[in-house]
Design an enzyme around this catalytic site. Structure first.
Site, PDB file in Angstrom:
ATOM      1  N   GLU A  51      70.056  38.907 119.167  1.00 56.52           N
ATOM      2  CA  GLU A  51      69.016  37.879 119.175  1.00 56.52           C
ATOM      3  C   GLU A  51      69.111  36.988 120.410  1.00 56.52           C
ATOM      4  O   GLU A  51      68.087  36.584 120.976  1.00 56.52           O
ATOM      5  CB  GLU A  51      69.093  37.042 117.896  1.00 56.52           C
ATOM      6  CG  GLU A  51      68.601  37.726 116.639  1.00 56.52           C
ATOM      7  CD  GLU A  51      69.570  38.764 116.083  1.00 56.52           C
ATOM      8  OE1 GLU A  51      69.175  39.544 115.202  1.00 56.52           O
ATOM      9  OE2 GLU A  51      70.745  38.782 116.535  1.00 56.52           O
TER      10      GLU A  51
ATOM     11  N   HIS B 102      69.891  36.321 103.807  1.00 59.40           N
ATOM     12  CA  HIS B 102      68.583  36.921 104.078  1.00 59.40           C
ATOM     13  C   HIS B 102      67.471  36.282 103.243  1.00 59.40           C
ATOM     14  O   HIS B 102      66.396  36.873 103.097  1.00 59.40           O
ATOM     15  CB  HIS B 102      68.602  38.422 103.768  1.00 59.40           C
ATOM     16  CG  HIS B 102      69.521  39.232 104.611  1.00 59.40           C
ATOM     17  ND1 HIS B 102      70.890  39.234 104.432  1.00 59.40           N
ATOM     18  CD2 HIS B 102      69.282  40.066 105.651  1.00 59.40           C
ATOM     19  CE1 HIS B 102      71.449  40.051 105.313  1.00 59.40           C
ATOM     20  NE2 HIS B 102      70.493  40.555 106.073  1.00 59.40           N
TER      21      HIS B 102
END
Length: 338
Positions: free
Chosen positions: A66, A135
């Site tokens: 990322e 998540h």
């Protein structure tokens, strides 16, 4: 947009993709990058079909880094391109937070406005499908707390398309957070509400423009994302008992439409704020504070519902316990002092 242009219902994912595809056709500087966004089409269908039309040069699968690809998007934006970078789950923001907050959000300021960063950071948010603590968060408040970024949270297909057009065209960085439960993908059924009529033409929804999804005189329910639909279901239950709830969908957190919220509370004098982010230092407290700062005298009663300050549990009964549901909203409204 006139009613004559509304010809079909779309899921939220298809509405988002339609807006992205339009902007990519109109502007060659728009491109999409992220994990599993090319061949797979995004694990929440956020890019389905884009690869077939635009190819690997503009729909890019990236390594699992990322920091690298968000940093690349920032650099591309500063050079005049309009990248869309997707975090597969918003929970992964920590890996690239330096690029997000110290570069994406600040570079215009740090350059004395000599450069702009016209990029969109998209991310899936929310629980309700048992994917555990890493998540399943929303984290609207985290991005909204940090200056330099606009924060967008659609709840319907119509809003998703209009807000996406606006996000891509904006000259400032925009964080576009979509709730995975609302996308309308086959393996995660959505509520009925997110699938709405959507015009084929392009249109924009201004940032900082909340939407009153349901009018009422007895209590104002302010919320966003998935919980717009839970609030609407709660309002229907309450109406059976003669309680008319007004449901305000914020749609964007930065900028925030204080005016619509205050106008509604001025009418109902009762406020319930519902959010899937954490309770402490979050959206619920901010909304209540802004109303009180405007005129504390309009507040007869206040309630807030949010995720308690615990990691999102994996076990379904525990996850259901911590995320506000329809019954929680109904109970909160019934407990206000009218």
């Amino acid at each position: 947009m006139s009613e004559s242009t509304v010809t079909r219902n779309l899921t939220m994912s298809k509405a988002m993709v339609e807006a992205i595809a339009y902007e990519m056709r109109e502007n060659e500087e728009v491109f999409y990058m992220g994990e599993d966004v090319a061949d797979y089409g995004g694990i929440f269908d956020s890019t389905e079909g884009l690869l077939d039309e635009f190819g690997y040069g503009r729909v890019m699968d990236v390594p699992i880094s990322e920091t690298a690809y968000i940093g690349s998007a920032v650099g591309a934006a500063m050079q005049g391109m309009r990248p869309i970078a997707e975090l597969m789950f918003v929970d992964f923001f920590g890996v690239g937070m330096d690029q997000i907050y110290n570069f994406m959000a600040k570079n215009t300021y740090m350059s004395g406005a000599n450069v702009s960063v016209p990029m969109v950071l998209t991310a899936a948010v929310g629980g309700t499908y048992n994917d555990a603590a890493q998540h399943s968060q929303t984290l609207y408040g985290t991005f909204s707390h940090l200056p330099g970024m606009k924060v967008v949270v659609p709840s319907t297909a119509y809003d998703a398309k209009g807000l996406m057009h606006n996000a891509i065209r904006d000259d400032d960085p925009v964080v576009y957070l979509f709730h995975k439960r609302l996308m309308g993908i086959g393996w995660m059924p959505a509520p009925d509400g997110p699938q709405t009529p959507v015009p084929e033409e392009d249109y924009t929804i201004p940032f900082g423009s909340a939407d009153v999804k349901r009018e009422g005189d007895d209590v104002t329910i302010v919320t966003l994302g998935l919980h717009v639909h839970r609030a609407m279901d709660a309002a229907e239950q309450l109406a059976e008992d003669g309680v008319e709830a007004e449901v305000v969908d914020l749609r964007t957190l930065v900028p925030l439409d204080d005016e619509t919220v205050v106008e509604s509370v001025s009418k109902t004098n009762n406020l319930v704020v519902v959010d899937e982010d954490y309770r402490s230092f979050g959206v619920t407290g901010e909304i209540i504070a802004r109303v009180a700062e405007h005129d504390v005298g309009i507040l007869n009663s206040v309630r807030r519902l949010a995720v308690p300050d615990v990691p999102i549990p994996y076990a379904r009964p525990m996850e259901n316990e911590v995320i506000p549901n329809v019954d929680d909203i109904v109970k909160a409204v019934r407990n206000i002092e009218r």
